[in-house]
Design a protein around this motif. Structure first.
Motif, PDB file in Angstrom:
ATOM      1  N   LEU A 259       0.837  -1.197   0.000  1.00 33.50           N
ATOM      2  CA  LEU A 259       0.000   0.000   0.000  1.00 33.50           C
ATOM      3  C   LEU A 259       0.873   1.248   0.000  1.00 33.50           C
ATOM      4  O   LEU A 259       0.608   2.202  -0.739  1.00 33.50           O
ATOM      5  N   ALA A 260       1.927   1.244   0.798  1.00 40.70           N
ATOM      6  CA  ALA A 260       2.836   2.388   0.842  1.00 40.70           C
ATOM      7  C   ALA A 260       3.473   2.622  -0.521  1.00 40.70           C
ATOM      8  O   ALA A 260       3.556   3.766  -0.991  1.00 40.70           O
ATOM      9  N   ASP A 261       3.910   1.551  -1.171  1.00 39.12           N
ATOM     10  CA  ASP A 261       4.522   1.681  -2.499  1.00 39.12           C
ATOM     11  C   ASP A 261       3.529   2.234  -3.518  1.00 39.12           C
ATOM     12  O   ASP A 261       3.887   3.068  -4.356  1.00 39.12           O
ATOM     13  N   GLN A 262       2.287   1.789  -3.450  1.00 40.90           N
ATOM     14  CA  GLN A 262       1.254   2.277  -4.369  1.00 40.90           C
ATOM     15  C   GLN A 262       0.983   3.767  -4.143  1.00 40.90           C
ATOM     16  O   GLN A 262       0.811   4.527  -5.091  1.00 40.90           O
ATOM     17  N   LEU A 263       0.950   4.173  -2.869  1.00 35.21           N
ATOM     18  CA  LEU A 263       0.706   5.584  -2.571  1.00 35.21           C
ATOM     19  C   LEU A 263       1.892   6.432  -3.022  1.00 35.21           C
ATOM     20  O   LEU A 263       1.700   7.506  -3.604  1.00 35.21           O
TER      21      LEU A 263
ATOM     22  N   GLY B 171      -3.903   7.281   8.862  1.00 39.88           N
ATOM     23  CA  GLY B 171      -4.717   8.498   8.855  1.00 39.88           C
ATOM     24  C   GLY B 171      -4.149   9.558   7.929  1.00 39.88           C
ATOM     25  O   GLY B 171      -4.876  10.170   7.134  1.00 39.88           O
ATOM     26  N   ARG B 172      -2.844   9.775   8.027  1.00 39.23           N
ATOM     27  CA  ARG B 172      -2.205  10.766   7.152  1.00 39.23           C
ATOM     28  C   ARG B 172      -2.192  10.274   5.709  1.00 39.23           C
ATOM     29  O   ARG B 172      -2.391  11.057   4.782  1.00 39.23           O
ATOM     30  N   ALA B 173      -1.937   8.993   5.522  1.00 43.86           N
ATOM     31  CA  ALA B 173      -1.955   8.431   4.165  1.00 43.86           C
ATOM     32  C   ALA B 173      -3.335   8.612   3.538  1.00 43.86           C
ATOM     33  O   ALA B 173      -3.446   8.919   2.354  1.00 43.86           O
ATOM     34  N   SER B 174      -4.376   8.444   4.324  1.00 39.10           N
ATOM     35  CA  SER B 174      -5.746   8.615   3.826  1.00 39.10           C
ATOM     36  C   SER B 174      -5.998  10.047   3.379  1.00 39.10           C
ATOM     37  O   SER B 174      -6.688  10.283   2.380  1.00 39.10           O
ATOM     38  N   LYS B 175      -5.447  11.014   4.113  1.00 40.17           N
ATOM     39  CA  LYS B 175      -5.609  12.426   3.739  1.00 40.17           C
ATOM     40  C   LYS B 175      -4.946  12.707   2.389  1.00 40.17           C
ATOM     41  O   LYS B 175      -5.497  13.403   1.543  1.00 40.17           O
ATOM     42  N   ILE B 176      -3.764  12.156   2.207  1.00 40.28           N
ATOM     43  CA  ILE B 176      -3.059  12.353   0.941  1.00 40.28           C
ATOM     44  C   ILE B 176      -3.813  11.663  -0.191  1.00 40.28           C
ATOM     45  O   ILE B 176      -4.004  12.228  -1.260  1.00 40.28           O
TER      46      ILE B 176
END
Length: 64
Positions: A5-9, A46-51
């Motif tokens: 998920l981090a790589d996709q973001l 939470g922060r990833a969701s905001k981005i």
């Protein structure tokens, strides 16, 4: 957050063509946090969701 998920973001952020500063300001995530994340660091969901929301994406939890 999973590595996948981090790589996709990270890819979505880079592909957006927007600057890290622009994304940070618009999403309310500190620019230092975003920069650290882009260099391979971790970020809260939470922060990833905001981005993701700023980029027009949503984060979905894997089933299983």
């Amino acid at each position: 957050m999973s590595k996948e998920l981090a790589d996709q973001l990270r890819k979505a952020i880079i592909d957006s063509g927007k600057s890290a500063n622009e994304i940070a300001k618009a999403s309310g995530v500190p620019q230092t946090t975003l920069s650290r994340f882009l260099r391979g660091g971790e970020m809260s969901i939470g922060r990833a969701s905001k981005i993701a929301a700023f980029l027009g994406l949503s984060l979905k939890k894997d089933k299983g």
